[in-house]
Design a protein around this motif. Structure first.
Motif, PDB file in Angstrom:
ATOM      1  N   PRO A   1     -39.911  -9.898   4.741  1.00 39.76           N
ATOM      2  CA  PRO A   1     -39.567  -9.670   3.341  1.00 39.76           C
ATOM      3  C   PRO A   1     -38.739 -10.808   2.795  1.00 39.76           C
ATOM      4  O   PRO A   1     -38.136 -11.571   3.540  1.00 39.76           O
ATOM      5  CB  PRO A   1     -38.757  -8.373   3.397  1.00 39.76           C
ATOM      6  N   GLU A   2     -38.759 -10.944   1.476  1.00 40.27           N
ATOM      7  CA  GLU A   2     -37.935 -11.973   0.852  1.00 40.27           C
ATOM      8  C   GLU A   2     -36.468 -11.681   1.146  1.00 40.27           C
ATOM      9  O   GLU A   2     -36.020 -10.540   1.088  1.00 40.27           O
ATOM     10  CB  GLU A   2     -38.186 -11.986  -0.652  1.00 40.27           C
TER      11      GLU A   2
ATOM     12  N   THR B   1     -40.359   5.397  -4.326  1.00 41.35           N
ATOM     13  CA  THR B   1     -41.690   5.173  -3.791  1.00 41.35           C
ATOM     14  C   THR B   1     -42.119   6.361  -2.946  1.00 41.35           C
ATOM     15  O   THR B   1     -41.303   6.920  -2.201  1.00 41.35           O
ATOM     16  CB  THR B   1     -41.733   3.893  -2.924  1.00 41.35           C
ATOM     17  N   PRO B   2     -43.390   6.780  -3.037  1.00 37.54           N
ATOM     18  CA  PRO B   2     -43.891   7.821  -2.134  1.00 37.54           C
ATOM     19  C   PRO B   2     -44.042   7.338  -0.694  1.00 37.54           C
ATOM     20  O   PRO B   2     -44.273   8.142   0.207  1.00 37.54           O
ATOM     21  CB  PRO B   2     -45.269   8.172  -2.723  1.00 37.54           C
ATOM     22  N   LEU B   3     -43.929   6.026  -0.477  1.00 39.84           N
ATOM     23  CA  LEU B   3     -44.138   5.455   0.847  1.00 39.84           C
ATOM     24  C   LEU B   3     -42.942   5.626   1.766  1.00 39.84           C
ATOM     25  O   LEU B   3     -43.025   5.305   2.958  1.00 39.84           O
ATOM     26  CB  LEU B   3     -44.469   3.966   0.724  1.00 39.84           C
ATOM     27  N   ALA B   4     -41.827   6.100   1.244  1.00 38.76           N
ATOM     28  CA  ALA B   4     -40.631   6.288   2.062  1.00 38.76           C
ATOM     29  C   ALA B   4     -39.753   7.355   1.433  1.00 38.76           C
ATOM     30  O   ALA B   4     -39.768   7.554   0.213  1.00 38.76           O
ATOM     31  CB  ALA B   4     -39.844   4.981   2.184  1.00 38.76           C
ATOM     32  N   ARG B   5     -38.991   8.018   2.259  1.00 45.81           N
ATOM     33  CA  ARG B   5     -38.012   8.965   1.759  1.00 45.81           C
ATOM     34  C   ARG B   5     -36.682   8.236   1.599  1.00 45.81           C
ATOM     35  O   ARG B   5     -36.279   7.468   2.482  1.00 45.81           O
ATOM     36  CB  ARG B   5     -37.840  10.142   2.714  1.00 45.81           C
ATOM     37  N   ALA B   6     -36.028   8.451   0.480  1.00 51.46           N
ATOM     38  CA  ALA B   6     -34.789   7.730   0.184  1.00 51.46           C
ATOM     39  C   ALA B   6     -33.573   8.637   0.321  1.00 51.46           C
ATOM     40  O   ALA B   6     -33.631   9.834   0.025  1.00 51.46           O
ATOM     41  CB  ALA B   6     -34.848   7.143  -1.226  1.00 51.46           C
ATOM     42  N   TYR B   7     -32.479   8.038   0.759  1.00 47.42           N
ATOM     43  CA  TYR B   7     -31.210   8.736   0.894  1.00 47.42           C
ATOM     44  C   TYR B   7     -30.106   7.862   0.308  1.00 47.42           C
ATOM     45  O   TYR B   7     -30.168   6.627   0.394  1.00 47.42           O
ATOM     46  CB  TYR B   7     -30.865   8.991   2.363  1.00 47.42           C
ATOM     47  N   GLU B   8     -29.103   8.500  -0.257  1.00 48.06           N
ATOM     48  CA  GLU B   8     -27.887   7.775  -0.644  1.00 48.06           C
ATOM     49  C   GLU B   8     -26.884   7.903   0.491  1.00 48.06           C
ATOM     50  O   GLU B   8     -26.618   9.006   0.972  1.00 48.06           O
ATOM     51  CB  GLU B   8     -27.298   8.349  -1.924  1.00 48.06           C
TER      52      GLU B   8
ATOM     53  N   ARG C   1     -41.609  -4.936  -0.493  1.00 44.64           N
ATOM     54  CA  ARG C   1     -41.893  -4.253  -1.756  1.00 44.64           C
ATOM     55  C   ARG C   1     -40.632  -3.618  -2.325  1.00 44.64           C
ATOM     56  O   ARG C   1     -40.435  -3.593  -3.546  1.00 44.64           O
ATOM     57  CB  ARG C   1     -42.966  -3.179  -1.552  1.00 44.64           C
ATOM     58  N   LEU C   2     -39.762  -3.116  -1.468  1.00 44.81           N
ATOM     59  CA  LEU C   2     -38.556  -2.417  -1.924  1.00 44.81           C
ATOM     60  C   LEU C   2     -37.362  -3.353  -2.082  1.00 44.81           C
ATOM     61  O   LEU C   2     -36.283  -2.898  -2.489  1.00 44.81           O
ATOM     62  CB  LEU C   2     -38.185  -1.310  -0.928  1.00 44.81           C
ATOM     63  N   GLU C   3     -37.557  -4.632  -1.750  1.00 47.08           N
ATOM     64  CA  GLU C   3     -36.448  -5.593  -1.734  1.00 47.08           C
ATOM     65  C   GLU C   3     -35.318  -5.057  -0.862  1.00 47.08           C
ATOM     66  O   GLU C   3     -34.140  -5.081  -1.222  1.00 47.08           O
ATOM     67  CB  GLU C   3     -35.959  -5.888  -3.152  1.00 47.08           C
ATOM     68  N   ALA C   4     -35.724  -4.579   0.322  1.00 49.84           N
ATOM     69  CA  ALA C   4     -34.785  -3.998   1.275  1.00 49.84           C
ATOM     70  C   ALA C   4     -34.844  -4.788   2.575  1.00 49.84           C
ATOM     71  O   ALA C   4     -35.579  -5.776   2.692  1.00 49.84           O
ATOM     72  CB  ALA C   4     -35.130  -2.520   1.519  1.00 49.84           C
ATOM     73  N   HIS C   5     -34.075  -4.353   3.562  1.00 52.19           N
ATOM     74  CA  HIS C   5     -34.051  -5.025   4.854  1.00 52.19           C
ATOM     75  C   HIS C   5     -33.926  -3.986   5.963  1.00 52.19           C
ATOM     76  O   HIS C   5     -33.527  -2.841   5.734  1.00 52.19           O
ATOM     77  CB  HIS C   5     -32.879  -6.016   4.942  1.00 52.19           C
ATOM     78  N   LEU C   6     -34.307  -4.392   7.174  1.00 49.68           N
ATOM     79  CA  LEU C   6     -34.120  -3.548   8.344  1.00 49.68           C
ATOM     80  C   LEU C   6     -32.650  -3.505   8.725  1.00 49.68           C
ATOM     81  O   LEU C   6     -31.916  -4.490   8.541  1.00 49.68           O
ATOM     82  CB  LEU C   6     -34.928  -4.094   9.523  1.00 49.68           C
ATOM     83  N   VAL C   7     -32.219  -2.363   9.269  1.00 49.06           N
ATOM     84  CA  VAL C   7     -30.845  -2.288   9.777  1.00 49.06           C
ATOM     85  C   VAL C   7     -30.822  -2.578  11.273  1.00 49.06           C
ATOM     86  O   VAL C   7     -29.744  -2.781  11.855  1.00 49.06           O
ATOM     87  CB  VAL C   7     -30.210  -0.914   9.483  1.00 49.06           C
ATOM     88  N   HIS C   8     -31.995  -2.569  11.908  1.00 45.95           N
ATOM     89  CA  HIS C   8     -32.132  -2.902  13.324  1.00 45.95           C
ATOM     90  C   HIS C   8     -33.551  -3.429  13.523  1.00 45.95           C
ATOM     91  O   HIS C   8     -34.494  -2.875  12.951  1.00 45.95           O
ATOM     92  CB  HIS C   8     -31.894  -1.669  14.202  1.00 45.95           C
TER      93      HIS C   8
END
Length: 426
Positions: free
Chosen positions: A293-294, A345-352, A324-331
């Motif tokens: 990812p970028e 996104t329907p492709l992942a479940r999101a949590y705060e 796509r989410l402009e996110a990164h892996l934590v591990h």
């Protein structure tokens, strides 16, 4: 496709009784299945003079129809099932997607090899395809014949898929083939799964031989297929329906998208089980190599945590989703993503993320007590924690609900175990 059933099998006799006018009348007159009332209903029907064997068969079929509602919704009440057929049948919403591929490719005559009770054949017939449904098990073939009654362009053959001459079918030249190879064997009183594609029935090499003959081919396989077993020239698609990864499909020829090598298709829930999906999202890749990812591939836990859908994980598209989410892996080895901004996104479940806590029972027990937690959801990935055991150790007795995520995060020079207190967002 199922293993052949002995002709004197009780299930076969029961289904035969139900296909008589008396049997169909009794079955259609039954109320929706209620396990708590089945004994009383059994006695009542027998007292009315119905044959005990017929009553048992009707109640069994009623129970199978109720079980099939999770796949077919109310449509299940119009079908007949076998015990194995309920378990192995394609969900109606997913079967409709299979049929659309063939219709969009212009395949007029499609052969369904290993049709089971006929779910995919029904979906093809509903899109005005000419269908030859092939099933080697006589009992299952009989059920498929009943289910396809009323579709004049559909015909059921009781035959072995590998021995069938596709050039001599009554329905004319074949344009496409759909297969659902058997991936279980029965022996010694138990059924076990098969993971070697060449041990499927028919084997994967048979599937590829049909594609090499120039036919449009789709084959339903288990979602756990290793990527190295995907044949060259195939599109591999993993499908998730209402949170369950239900299958992987290999597409060849005219039903394969030329610019897609692998994909994850996530279907949302419809109005009820068995209805068309109310939402769908797909992630595709034109190669087996996922681009990073970028921005950094790895990063700390941010304000939001994403749990990719299982189809995304099975397809190996987690880093594609991160981009796509402009996110990164934590591990690097765990399929959790994080970011400071929320992208729905329907492709992942999101949590705060509420807090990042140490991975110790003492700290967690105090946190649960201080936050008045009574209902505790425990999720884990990348740790050997048993959620049920941890829940007992933390002994939540309060009035609030909370979610804890047990995982590992990368750090300079290593990693550490953490617990994320999170709020589900959808």
């Amino acid at each position: 496709m199922t293993a052949p059933t002995a002709p004197d099998d009780a299930e076969a006799r029961g289904l035969a009784r139900l296909l008589t006018p008396e049997g169909r009348h009794l079955l259609d007159a039954l109320p929706p299945y209620d396990a708590s009332a089945s004994l009383a209903l059994n006695k009542s029907l027998r007292d009315q003079g119905h044959d005990p064997e017929l009553v048992a068969a009707a109640l069994t079929q009623s129970r199978l129809r109720e079980k099939a509602r999770t796949k077919f919704g109310d449509f299940a009440r119009q079908l007949v099932f076998t015990r194995d057929g309920v378990e192995q049948a394609t969900r109606w919403s997913v079967a409709a997607l299979h049929a659309q591929r063939f219709a969009q490719a212009g395949a007029e005559h499609v052969v369904d090899l290993g049709c089971g009770i006929g779910a995919d054949s029904l979906a093809l017939a509903a899109l005005d395809r000419t269908v030859t449904a092939v099933e080697r098990d006589p009992l299952t073939a009989a059920a498929a014949t009943v289910n396809l009654t009323g579709w004049p362009r559909a015909r059921v053959l009781c035959a072995d898929a590998q021995e069938l001459d596709l050039s001599a079918l009554e329905n004319g030249p074949v344009h496409g083939v759909w297969l659902d190879p058997a991936r279980r064997v029965t022996g010694g009183g138990r059924t076990r799964r098969i993971f070697d594609p060449e041990a499927f029935s028919p084997p994967l090499s048979f599937v590829t031989s049909l594609a090499e003959a120039g036919l449009a081919v789709g084959a339903k396989i288990g979602p756990g297929i290793p990527h190295e077993h995907v044949p060259e020239g195939a599109e591999a698609q993993w499908i998730s329906d209402r949170g369950d990864v239900v299958e992987a499909v290999l597409w060849f020829g005219a039903v394969r998208r030329p610019d897609v090598v692998r994909s994850a298709l996530v279907l949302g829930g419809g109005a009820e089980p068995g209805s068309a999906a109310s939402s769908a999202a797909e992630l595709t890749s034109g190669s087996w190599d996922s681009p990073a990812p970028e921005g950094p591939l790895l990063g700390p836990v941010g304000r939001y945590l994403y749990e990719p859908d299982g189809a995304v994980i099975r397809a190996g598209l987690v880093t594609d989703l991160a981009r796509r989410l402009e996110a990164h892996l934590v591990h690097p080895d765990i399929a959790y993503l994080s970011s400071e901004t929320l992208v729905e996104t329907p492709l992942a479940r999101a949590y705060e993320v509420r807090e990042v806590l140490p991975h110790t029972v003492k700290v967690l027990r105090r946190w649960v007590r201080e936050h008045d937690v009574g209902t505790l959801d425990v999720k884990k990935r990348g740790t050997d924690v048993t959620p049920e055991q941890l829940r007992k150790q933390l002994a939540p007795r309060g009035t609030q609900r909370a979610t804890l995520v047990m995982t590992r995060v990368a750090e300079p020079g290593g990693e550490r175990r953490v617990v994320l207190a999170v709020n589900p967002l959808h």
